[in-house]
Design a protein around this motif. Structure first.
Motif, PDB file in Angstrom:
ATOM      1  N   TYR A  37       0.795   6.653   3.003  1.00  0.00           N
ATOM      2  CA  TYR A  37       0.547   6.755   1.544  1.00  0.00           C
ATOM      3  C   TYR A  37       0.711   8.563   1.452  1.00  0.00           C
ATOM      4  O   TYR A  37       1.091   8.558   0.333  1.00  0.00           O
ATOM      5  CB  TYR A  37      -0.876   6.165   1.173  1.00  0.00           C
ATOM      6  N   MET A  38       0.266   9.086   2.418  1.00  0.00           N
ATOM      7  CA  MET A  38       0.365  10.628   1.867  1.00  0.00           C
ATOM      8  C   MET A  38       1.857  11.005   1.919  1.00  0.00           C
ATOM      9  O   MET A  38       2.197  11.848   1.213  1.00  0.00           O
ATOM     10  CB  MET A  38      -0.479  11.454   3.077  1.00  0.00           C
ATOM     11  N   PHE A  39       2.522  10.649   2.982  1.00  0.00           N
ATOM     12  CA  PHE A  39       4.073  10.665   2.758  1.00  0.00           C
ATOM     13  C   PHE A  39       4.505  10.516   1.327  1.00  0.00           C
ATOM     14  O   PHE A  39       5.470  11.228   0.977  1.00  0.00           O
ATOM     15  CB  PHE A  39       4.753  10.236   3.815  1.00  0.00           C
ATOM     16  N   PHE A  40       4.069   9.236   0.947  1.00  0.00           N
ATOM     17  CA  PHE A  40       4.544   8.587  -0.145  1.00  0.00           C
ATOM     18  C   PHE A  40       4.101   9.724  -1.340  1.00  0.00           C
ATOM     19  O   PHE A  40       5.210   9.973  -2.236  1.00  0.00           O
ATOM     20  CB  PHE A  40       4.082   7.332  -0.400  1.00  0.00           C
ATOM     21  N   SER A  41       3.024   9.896  -1.314  1.00  0.00           N
ATOM     22  CA  SER A  41       2.478  10.505  -2.518  1.00  0.00           C
ATOM     23  C   SER A  41       3.038  12.120  -2.735  1.00  0.00           C
ATOM     24  O   SER A  41       3.315  12.488  -3.731  1.00  0.00           O
ATOM     25  CB  SER A  41       0.884  10.794  -2.743  1.00  0.00           C
ATOM     26  N   GLN A  59      -5.825  11.537 -12.864  1.00  0.00           N
ATOM     27  CA  GLN A  59      -4.757  10.275 -13.299  1.00  0.00           C
ATOM     28  C   GLN A  59      -3.792  10.321 -12.412  1.00  0.00           C
ATOM     29  O   GLN A  59      -3.064   9.043 -12.536  1.00  0.00           O
ATOM     30  CB  GLN A  59      -4.529  10.863 -14.784  1.00  0.00           C
ATOM     31  N   ILE A  60      -3.121  11.331 -12.120  1.00  0.00           N
ATOM     32  CA  ILE A  60      -1.740  11.655 -11.312  1.00  0.00           C
ATOM     33  C   ILE A  60      -2.275  10.647  -9.776  1.00  0.00           C
ATOM     34  O   ILE A  60      -1.243   9.830  -9.522  1.00  0.00           O
ATOM     35  CB  ILE A  60      -1.199  12.829 -10.723  1.00  0.00           C
ATOM     36  N   GLY A  61      -3.202  10.865  -9.428  1.00  0.00           N
ATOM     37  CA  GLY A  61      -3.576  10.044  -8.102  1.00  0.00           C
ATOM     38  C   GLY A  61      -3.849   8.719  -8.589  1.00  0.00           C
ATOM     39  O   GLY A  61      -3.247   7.828  -7.529  1.00  0.00           O
ATOM     40  N   LYS A  62      -4.357   8.185  -9.467  1.00  0.00           N
ATOM     41  CA  LYS A  62      -4.428   6.871 -10.077  1.00  0.00           C
ATOM     42  C   LYS A  62      -2.881   6.260  -9.850  1.00  0.00           C
ATOM     43  O   LYS A  62      -2.816   4.986  -9.629  1.00  0.00           O
ATOM     44  CB  LYS A  62      -5.228   6.481 -11.169  1.00  0.00           C
ATOM     45  N   GLU A  66      -1.319   2.941  -7.847  1.00  0.00           N
ATOM     46  CA  GLU A  66      -0.733   1.796  -8.421  1.00  0.00           C
ATOM     47  C   GLU A  66       0.527   1.646  -8.152  1.00  0.00           C
ATOM     48  O   GLU A  66       0.987   0.534  -7.699  1.00  0.00           O
ATOM     49  CB  GLU A  66      -0.979   1.933  -9.929  1.00  0.00           C
ATOM     50  N   ARG A  67       1.196   2.637  -7.935  1.00  0.00           N
ATOM     51  CA  ARG A  67       2.694   2.690  -7.419  1.00  0.00           C
ATOM     52  C   ARG A  67       2.838   2.041  -5.969  1.00  0.00           C
ATOM     53  O   ARG A  67       3.559   1.134  -5.564  1.00  0.00           O
ATOM     54  CB  ARG A  67       3.442   3.817  -7.740  1.00  0.00           C
ATOM     55  N   TRP A  68       1.981   2.734  -5.310  1.00  0.00           N
ATOM     56  CA  TRP A  68       1.781   2.388  -3.854  1.00  0.00           C
ATOM     57  C   TRP A  68       1.409   0.860  -3.427  1.00  0.00           C
ATOM     58  O   TRP A  68       1.926   0.113  -2.843  1.00  0.00           O
ATOM     59  CB  TRP A  68       0.832   3.331  -2.874  1.00  0.00           C
ATOM     60  N   GLU A  73       6.581  -4.261   1.115  1.00  0.00           N
ATOM     61  CA  GLU A  73       6.501  -3.798   2.578  1.00  0.00           C
ATOM     62  C   GLU A  73       7.637  -3.182   2.788  1.00  0.00           C
ATOM     63  O   GLU A  73       7.754  -2.206   3.617  1.00  0.00           O
ATOM     64  CB  GLU A  73       6.068  -4.915   3.570  1.00  0.00           C
ATOM     65  N   ASP A  74       8.883  -3.739   2.602  1.00  0.00           N
ATOM     66  CA  ASP A  74      10.202  -2.951   2.787  1.00  0.00           C
ATOM     67  C   ASP A  74      10.377  -1.817   2.188  1.00  0.00           C
ATOM     68  O   ASP A  74      10.849  -0.777   2.735  1.00  0.00           O
ATOM     69  CB  ASP A  74      11.499  -3.890   2.308  1.00  0.00           C
ATOM     70  N   ASP A  75       9.791  -1.554   0.882  1.00  0.00           N
ATOM     71  CA  ASP A  75       9.876  -0.080   0.258  1.00  0.00           C
ATOM     72  C   ASP A  75       8.930   0.785   1.008  1.00  0.00           C
ATOM     73  O   ASP A  75       9.162   2.105   1.057  1.00  0.00           O
ATOM     74  CB  ASP A  75       9.336  -0.296  -1.257  1.00  0.00           C
ATOM     75  N   LYS A  76       7.923   0.430   1.533  1.00  0.00           N
ATOM     76  CA  LYS A  76       6.888   1.223   2.571  1.00  0.00           C
ATOM     77  C   LYS A  76       7.352   1.757   3.648  1.00  0.00           C
ATOM     78  O   LYS A  76       6.887   2.686   4.179  1.00  0.00           O
ATOM     79  CB  LYS A  76       5.511   0.478   2.376  1.00  0.00           C
ATOM     80  N   GLN A  77       8.346   0.897   4.119  1.00  0.00           N
ATOM     81  CA  GLN A  77       8.674   0.908   5.563  1.00  0.00           C
ATOM     82  C   GLN A  77       9.084   2.424   5.986  1.00  0.00           C
ATOM     83  O   GLN A  77       8.740   3.042   6.945  1.00  0.00           O
ATOM     84  CB  GLN A  77       9.843   0.033   6.081  1.00  0.00           C
ATOM     85  N   PRO A  78       9.896   3.363   5.292  1.00  0.00           N
ATOM     86  CA  PRO A  78      10.472   4.456   5.627  1.00  0.00           C
ATOM     87  C   PRO A  78       8.954   5.353   5.821  1.00  0.00           C
ATOM     88  O   PRO A  78       8.958   6.298   6.601  1.00  0.00           O
ATOM     89  CB  PRO A  78      11.280   5.000   4.397  1.00  0.00           C
ATOM     90  N   TYR A  79       8.095   5.340   4.730  1.00  0.00           N
ATOM     91  CA  TYR A  79       6.802   6.144   4.840  1.00  0.00           C
ATOM     92  C   TYR A  79       5.914   5.841   6.115  1.00  0.00           C
ATOM     93  O   TYR A  79       5.552   6.575   6.721  1.00  0.00           O
ATOM     94  CB  TYR A  79       6.234   6.142   3.633  1.00  0.00           C
TER      95      TYR A  79
END
Length: 97
Positions: A37-41, A59-62, A66-68, A73-79
């Motif tokens: 999640y931190m790599f994504f953010s 608000q940006i964190g929220k 929400e996007r995360w 799972e396929d979209d999250k895999q690189p992160y």
């Protein structure tokens, strides 16, 4: 008998007994690995800030959260792969330290 203010009794009541006796952290110690999640953010924060220029930090964190959650799972895999590599880096540095 005058009533004491709450602030004056708060600090005096057992403050010395609750302090931790832990020493200071070594500044040369290796940094812990980041989560997926931190790599994504980190990657998406500038995009969210540009899309919502008047949004506050919370608000940006929220929005990022929400996007995360909405990602597959396929979209999250690189992160997740980056997080696993960073975890291995941390373990290696910790073993040397």
């Amino acid at each position: 008998m005058p009533k004491e203010s709450r602030a004056s009794t708060k600090g005096a009541k057992g403050a010395d007994t609750k302090r931790s006796k832990r020493g200071k952290k070594d500044p040369n110690a290796p940094k812990r690995g980041l989560s997926a999640y931190m790599f994504f953010s980190q990657a998406q924060r500038t995009n969210v800030q540009q899309e919502n220029p008047d949004a506050a930090f919370g608000q940006i964190g929220k929005i990022l959260g929400e996007r995360w959650k909405s990602m597959s799972e396929d979209d999250k895999q690189p992160y997740k792969d980056k997080a696993e590599a960073d975890k291995k880096r941390y373990e290696a540095e910790k073993a040397k330290f």
